[in-house]
Each structure stands twice: as structure tokens, then as C-alpha cells.
Design an enzyme around this catalytic site. Structure first.
Site, short mmCIF file in Angstrom:
data_model
loop_
_atom_site.label_atom_id
_atom_site.label_comp_id
_atom_site.label_asym_id
_atom_site.label_seq_id
_atom_site.Cartn_x
_atom_site.Cartn_y
_atom_site.Cartn_z
N SER A 228 61.15 -16.60 -31.71
CA SER A 228 61.87 -16.57 -32.98
C SER A 228 61.19 -17.51 -33.98
O SER A 228 59.99 -17.37 -34.22
CB SER A 228 63.34 -16.93 -32.73
OG SER A 228 64.14 -16.56 -33.82
N ASP A 454 65.02 -5.49 -32.37
CA ASP A 454 65.36 -6.89 -32.62
C ASP A 454 66.11 -7.01 -33.95
O ASP A 454 65.59 -6.63 -35.00
CB ASP A 454 64.09 -7.74 -32.66
CG ASP A 454 64.38 -9.23 -32.55
OD1 ASP A 454 65.30 -9.71 -33.23
OD2 ASP A 454 63.66 -9.91 -31.79
N HIS A 484 67.30 -9.77 -29.23
CA HIS A 484 66.41 -10.72 -29.88
C HIS A 484 65.41 -11.23 -28.85
O HIS A 484 65.75 -12.03 -27.98
CB HIS A 484 67.23 -11.86 -30.46
CG HIS A 484 66.46 -12.81 -31.31
ND1 HIS A 484 65.49 -12.41 -32.21
CD2 HIS A 484 66.52 -14.17 -31.42
CE1 HIS A 484 65.00 -13.47 -32.82
NE2 HIS A 484 65.60 -14.54 -32.37
#
Length: 515
Positions: A228, A454, A484
Site C-alpha cells: 500500500s 483492489d 487490498h
């Protein structure tokens, strides 16, 4: 997580002002001429996490009795004055297992946010990376401004609970004024309580900490796993230190070419896609879907719930009520992973009967709130890092003009994402740039993994990262999945590709696809 939405529900988290000075980091006022690259870390048993780290108990050993150790690394507060005052960067590690002669070095993780404590996240996630311990010490850290690394402090817990009752998607002038005034108050509290740190929490500062960490840990190259926001940090590191990149993986990739508005707009579309997939999944089950007969029915009922909550909140977790903003935050939290879809279904069933407890629990998890009412400093750190990084400052008038575009991306989440953009408007520190520079000519190959489903870091960001890193650096791997991130999905194809690269140096064929 990646740049979570910053409305009053998700942006104005706080941590208590009565934290001890020890929690604020291990700063030194006079480092003199000490060469910080030669410092020796004092590894000890890890203490229980501080409030800013999220609280709880000390990390449990891994199944093979792998013990967790913590240490504090000195780093310059201001990298422009490397011989000036220092701060403490908190580290955690578990040593490699197996043949010591096959050990490659340390593999450093950043799990995202920005604002997530790596010291608390790594122990909870480590079993999923156990195979990588055969050749690496697994290491993570609290980036500057986070957890035990000189945490940014803003409002206190009680002020935050009150703030979370405010409307993050204003419908009229009075609600807009309340949102803007509340944002201004939060930002002023950050300046009052963390003025010395706010100019020094940029991603470029954290990247320089990473290179110091590499040297202090004794590695010639940085071996890195960024997830991320951790992919943005990794990209900035590769830009600043391309010759020092070892084996690096970027998973759940932030698009480095977009400005904050473009990323917010992409997230609105990403979460809408995740909601579409959730509704399809629920209504495809043989036993039936308790929250709607068709995918559109599911989404229509959620839209009605949110509209009703705007004018009439329901009971959440006493004494707090579930507002429209809190419910939206809870829904978004559940859409981060397919593993949470069952809780979203449960929370919606309960909310339709007037009980907002489960959706509020999901919202609390998104905001770093524990059951005892204490908040970590996840969101103060998130706001501080983002506002120091991002140059644009969006006004309320600008947001209102952009609402149609956000609503086109998502009729449910568009307003929420759009109004989040005012979070940095009154910030005391100027933002650095429109978007990060990740160009890294001369870097070793970096494996860039994108997930087509995602919600928080839409799939297109992976290709943008590959192109921005430059020719011969980024190697794209696609996972056709949900949630995610890709490696944590336990997809064998993805894990084999990542493990093969990190453990054996086998670079996958660019453009490979896993499903």
C-alpha cells in the site's frame, strides 16, 4: 492501507495528550559528531505496545519459538542537519531460521497507511511471511511520526469521539461550516502539540531513515517489502538511492503519477467496484442474500440506509450513535478484504433493524479506536504525512465544483472522498509536491504486484508505478482477485512468484498473470 479517506470520520483521529515523554520517542539533544551509521542497536524483548501504537499485549513468539526483539535507532530529526538533534525510530525483528550460511540479510516491511505501526503489525502478520524467514530476518518499524517514533499528537480521545459525530458529507452551509471549523481545530491541535515534528515527517525523510536502517542493520543493499503506502515509500527510496536497492517487492501499489484529487477519485471508483463485487457475491449464494435480492437491490438498500442515517442516526456502541459518516467508514473498512464481507453483511442486517454496533466496530477499526475508547495515532500520523507530502490545498468551493465527477465515480462514496480533500487546507506546513518522484534509473529490478479488484489502490496504479520507475526497473505481476493486496490473499501463484524473487533472485517474466 493507502491514504485512507480523510473526512471527519477518518481523518481526525486523535491520541491522548497525557502520553508520557517516553512514548514520544528517544530523542537526543546533543549527538555531537556521532556517525549514526555506526550505531549499535540494543535489541531487547518487546514491551507492550504504547497507546500510540494501538495498545494491547506484547507480541507472542512465533510457533517455532521465534522471539520478537525491539530496538531504537537514532535518526536526525531534520535530515538537512544530520549532525543536529536526533529522534528515535522504533524497530522490531524476528531472526531468520535455517542455515545461517544461506541468510541474505534483513527484509524490511512497511505495511502502509501512512501512519500504521510496523512494530505492532509485523507480529500479527508474520505467519503469512514465514517462508521468507528461511533466508531473512523479518524487520519492521514505526516510521517517524508514528507509534513510538516521535508520534504526532493532535486532539484527545474525547474530542475525537465528539468530532466523529459531525457530518463529513455536508449538505448545507451550516454543515459545511461545521466541517471546515472542525478541520481547522484539528489541524491547529496538531501544530500546537507536535509543531517540531510536522516539517519532518515527509516520505523523503522516512526514505532516508530506511537507508540509515539498512546500514545500521549491516546490509549492503536494502531488501524491502512495501504494501500500500509502503510502495510509495519504496519508490521514493529507489529514486533517492537507486544503487542501494536489493530485492524489493511492491504490493497493492499507490499510483505515483496522480495528485491527491486524482487518487481520491480513483479510490472512489475502486471502492465502488469492491461494493459491486460484494453485492454480486452475496446474491450469488445458494442460501440467498439477507440484504437484497439482486446486486442492485443490495446497493439501493445501502444507499437508503446511508440517506436515512444522515437525518436520523441509530444506536451504535453506547453512548455513541451510528451516523451516516460512521456507517460509510465502517462499510469502507469491510471492503478492504473479502475476508470481511461476512461482517459487512452482518452489520447491514443489524443496521436495518436499528442496531449499528457492528458497523461502528468496523468504523472504529478504520480509525484506530480500541474498545476502551483510546485511539492510536494512526490518523494524526496519516494526516501529517500526507499534508507534508502533498502540495495541493483544496478549498470547499473547489470540492463543491468537483462533486459531480466524484458522484459519477461512486454515488455512495463520492461525496465522502471529495470532502476528504479539505483536510490539508489549513495545514501549517507546506506540501512538498503534486506527486512523488519515483524514477529510479540504475536500480535493481523491483517486483510490482497489482490486484485487479483492489479498492484502496486501484489496479492501474501498478502499471503507472512500473512506467514511472523507468525502463528495466519495474517488473509487473497481475493478480486477478479481490481485496487490498495480493500476497496476503494466499494465492499460490502470487506467493511462488514473490518468494522465488526474494529468496532465489528469480525475476518473474514481466506481465505475468495470476488468477
Amino acid at each position: 492501507m493507502a491514504n485512507p479517506p480523510r473526512t471527519r470520520a477518518a481523518a481526525l483521529a486523535a491520541t491522548a495528550l497525557l502520553l508520557t515523554s517516553a512514548l514520544a520517542g528517544c530523542g537526543e539533544d546533543d549527538p555531537g559528531d556521532e556517525d549514526l551509521t555506526t550505531q549499535e542497536l540494543s535489541w531487547k524483548d518487546c514491551p507492550a505496545p504504547s497507546q500510540a501504537q494501538g495498545g494491547g499485549g506484547s507480541p507472542s513468539p512465533l510457533p517455532d519459538d521465534g522471539a520478537w526483539q525491539c530496538a531504537t535507532m537514532k535518526a536526525p530529526r531534520d535530515w538537512r542537519e544530520p549532525k543536529g538533534d536526533t529522534i528515535g525510530i522504533e524497530l522490531i525483528r524476528v531472526k531468520a531460521v535455517g542455515d545461517a550460511n544461506r541468510r541474505i540479510g534483513s527484509l524490511i516491511f512497511n505495511f502502509g497507511g501512512p501512519g500504521a505501526s510496523g512494530v505492532t503489525t509485523l507480529p500479527s502478520a508474520a505467519e503469512g511471511y514465514e517462508k521468507l524467514r528461511t533466508r531473512y530476518d523479518l524487520v519492521s518499524f514505526d516510521p517517524r511520526g508514528v507509534g513510538r517514533s516521535e508520534p504526532v499528537l493532535c486532539e484527545n480521545d474525547q474530542q475525537l469521539d465528539a468530532s466523529l459525530q459531525q457530518d463529513g458529507t455536508p449538505d448545507d452551509a451550516a454543515e459545511r461550516t461545521e466541517l471546515l471549523d472542525g478541520t481547522k481545530e484539528f489541524n491547529a491541535a496538531c501544530e500546537k502539540n507536535s509543531k517540531e515534528m510536522l516539517p519532518h515527517v515527509r516520505t523523503t525523510d522516512a526514505a532516508r531513515d530506511l537507508d540509515l536502517m539498512r546500514q545500521v542493520l549491516g546490509d549492503d543493499k536494502l531488501h524491502y517489502f512495501g504494501i500500500s503506502y509502503g510502495t510509495e515509500l519504496g519508490g521514493v527510496y529507489a529514486h533517492l538511492f537507486p544503487k542501494n536497492v536489493g530485492r524489493a517487492v511492491f504490493d497493492a501499489v499507490v499510483d505515483p503519477t496522480k495528485n491527491p484529487e486524482q487518487n481520491s477519485l480513483a479510490q472512489a471508483g475502486g471502492f465502488q467496484l469492491a461494493l459491486d463485487n460484494f453485492a454480486e457475491d452475496c446474491t450469488s449464494k445458494a442460501e440467498g442474500c439477507p440484504i437484497g435480492d439482486t446486486p442492485q437491490d443490495v446497493k439501493d438498500r445501502i444507499a437508503k440506509l446511508l440517506k436515512d442515517l444522515d437525518s436520523k442516526p441509530i444506536q451504535g456502541i453506547f453512548p455513541r450513535e451510528l451516523t451516516q459518516t460512521a456507517a460509510t467508514s465502517g462499510i469502507l473498512a469491510a471492503l478492504y478484504s473479502k475476508d470481511f464481507w461476512e461482517y459487512l453483511t452482518q452489520g447491514l442486517v443489524e443496521a436495518y433493524d436499528g442496531d449499528g454496533g457492528t458497523l461502528m466496530l468496523l468504523a472504529d477499526s478504520n480509525n484506530g479506536r480500541r474498545e476502551n475508547g483510546e485511539y492510536s495515532n494512526l490518523i494524526p500520523a496519516n494526516v501529517s504525512i500526507n499534508c507534508a507530502d502533498q502540495k495541493p490545498r483544496y478549498t470547499a468551493g473547489y470540492v463543491e465544483r468537483r462533486l459531480p465527477a466524484f458522484r459519477a465515480a461512486s454515488n455512495l462514496f463520492g461525496d465522502y472522498m471529495a470532502w476528504a480533500m479539505v483536510g490539508c487546507t489549513d495545514w501549517s506546513v507546506a506540501g512538498a509536491a503534486d506527486h512523488p518522484d519515483v524514477s529510479a534509473p540504475g536500480s535493481a529490478p523491483i517486483l510490482v504486484v497489482g490486484n485487479t479488484g483492489d479498492p484502496a489502490t486501484p489496479y492501474e496504479g501498478a502499471r503507472s508505478m512500473v512506467q514511472a520507475l523507468g525502463k528495466g526497473v519495474g517488473v509487473e505481476l497481475t493478480y486477478k482477485g479481490q481485496g487490498h493486496g495480493a500476497y496476503n490473499s494466499k494465492n499460490k501463484c502470487v506467493q511462488d512468484a514473490v518468494n522465488g524473487y526474494l529468496l532465489d533472485g528469480k525475476v518473474p517474466t514481466a506481465g505475468s498473470v495470476c488468477s
